[in-house]
Design a protein around this motif. Structure first.
Motif, PDB file in Angstrom:
ATOM      1  N   GLY A 185      29.959 -13.152  11.390  1.00 32.42           N
ATOM      2  CA  GLY A 185      28.766 -12.516  10.849  1.00 32.42           C
ATOM      3  C   GLY A 185      28.733 -12.477   9.339  1.00 32.42           C
ATOM      4  N   GLY A 186      29.896 -12.234   8.732  1.00 33.99           N
ATOM      5  CA  GLY A 186      29.948 -12.170   7.276  1.00 33.99           C
ATOM      6  C   GLY A 186      29.588 -13.495   6.629  1.00 33.99           C
ATOM      7  N   ALA A 187      30.070 -14.596   7.208  1.00 37.66           N
ATOM      8  CA  ALA A 187      29.776 -15.917   6.649  1.00 37.66           C
ATOM      9  C   ALA A 187      28.278 -16.216   6.714  1.00 37.66           C
ATOM     10  CB  ALA A 187      30.568 -16.988   7.391  1.00 37.66           C
ATOM     11  N   ILE A 188      27.679 -15.918   7.857  1.00 37.53           N
ATOM     12  CA  ILE A 188      26.238 -16.176   8.011  1.00 37.53           C
ATOM     13  C   ILE A 188      25.427 -15.290   7.083  1.00 37.53           C
ATOM     14  CG2 ILE A 188      24.298 -16.032   9.622  1.00 37.53           C
ATOM     15  CD1 ILE A 188      26.174 -16.880  11.848  1.00 37.53           C
ATOM     16  N   GLU A 189      25.803 -14.021   7.008  1.00 36.86           N
ATOM     17  CA  GLU A 189      25.045 -13.095   6.154  1.00 36.86           C
ATOM     18  C   GLU A 189      25.154 -13.464   4.677  1.00 36.86           C
ATOM     19  OE1 GLU A 189      26.623  -9.333   7.236  1.00 36.86           O
ATOM     20  OE2 GLU A 189      25.436  -9.169   9.083  1.00 36.86           O
TER      21      GLU A 189
END
Length: 211
Positions: A185-189
């Motif tokens: 999730g962090g990478a996408i966000e």
């Protein structure tokens, strides 16, 4: 499609199989804007050659190597997509060359665009050999927006680096952990801000070209 399906990739409450399906949809949808961004370059130069702004310096035969380059770059993009994240020596080299090309295109287009934006008629006259009085700053802005969109694509790649290892950990272990979800999730966000800038650049370039 890419943005919407990424919402489901990040949902830990979904099963791994459902999230894998969402990831496939996301990857499939993402390849089309990649193709378009590559083809913008040779098609844009072709329109420039056929219009009044090249001053006749871009002969028709010059478009042949430009299109060969564009199609070769397109082949690399499609080959990389079809590799599905493989890390064979051939794919690694294709990714590396693709990245070098993007760096060159970014420098060239943003530099050219800024020169036209700052210099206006004087710079355009120097580049074309004509007495340009049409205030072609719109063209400089359009070219700079294209280079900015390519730059954002490179930044998206950088911010998505933690995604791959985290996704592999999720699929191989079959267990969702806070660390794994933070990586996914962090990478996408983190990459989303660059997506928004690409949208602005694409829409802005279209509007500038019309008005």
């Amino acid at each position: 499609g890419t943005y919407y399906s990424s919402r489901y990739v990040m949902k830990p409450e979904l099963g791994i199989e459902a999230r894998q399906t969402a990831l496939k949809i996301m990857s499939f949808c993402d390849v089309f804007p990649r193709i378009c961004l590559v083809l913008f370059l040779p098609s844009g130069i072709t329109l420039l050659a056929l219009g009044p702004y090249s001053g006749g310096r871009l002969a028709t035969w010059m478009l042949v190597p430009i299109w060969i380059f564009g199609l070769a770059w397109l082949w690399m993009v499609i080959t990389e997509y079809r590799s599905h994240g493989a890390a064979s020596p051939r794919i690694v080299w294709i990714r590396r060359i693709d990245l070098w090309i993007r760096y060159a295109v970014i420098a060239g287009t943003i530099g050219f665009g800024l020169a036209i934006l700052i210099g206006g008629d004087a710079v355009a006259s120097g580049l074309s050999g004509l007495d340009v009085t049409s205030n072609p700053r719109w063209l400089g802005l359009k070219v700079a927006m294209y280079g900015t969109a390519i730059l954002c694509g490179v930044m998206i790649r950088r911010d998505l680096r933690p995604f791959g290892p985290s996704w592999v950990a999720l699929v191989t272990s079959g267990t969702s952990t806070p660390e794994v979800e933070a990586g996914i999730g962090g990478a996408i966000e983190r990459s989303e801000k660059w997506v928004y800038v690409i949208w602005v650049c694409v829409i802005g370039a279209a509007v500038v070209g019309i008005v």
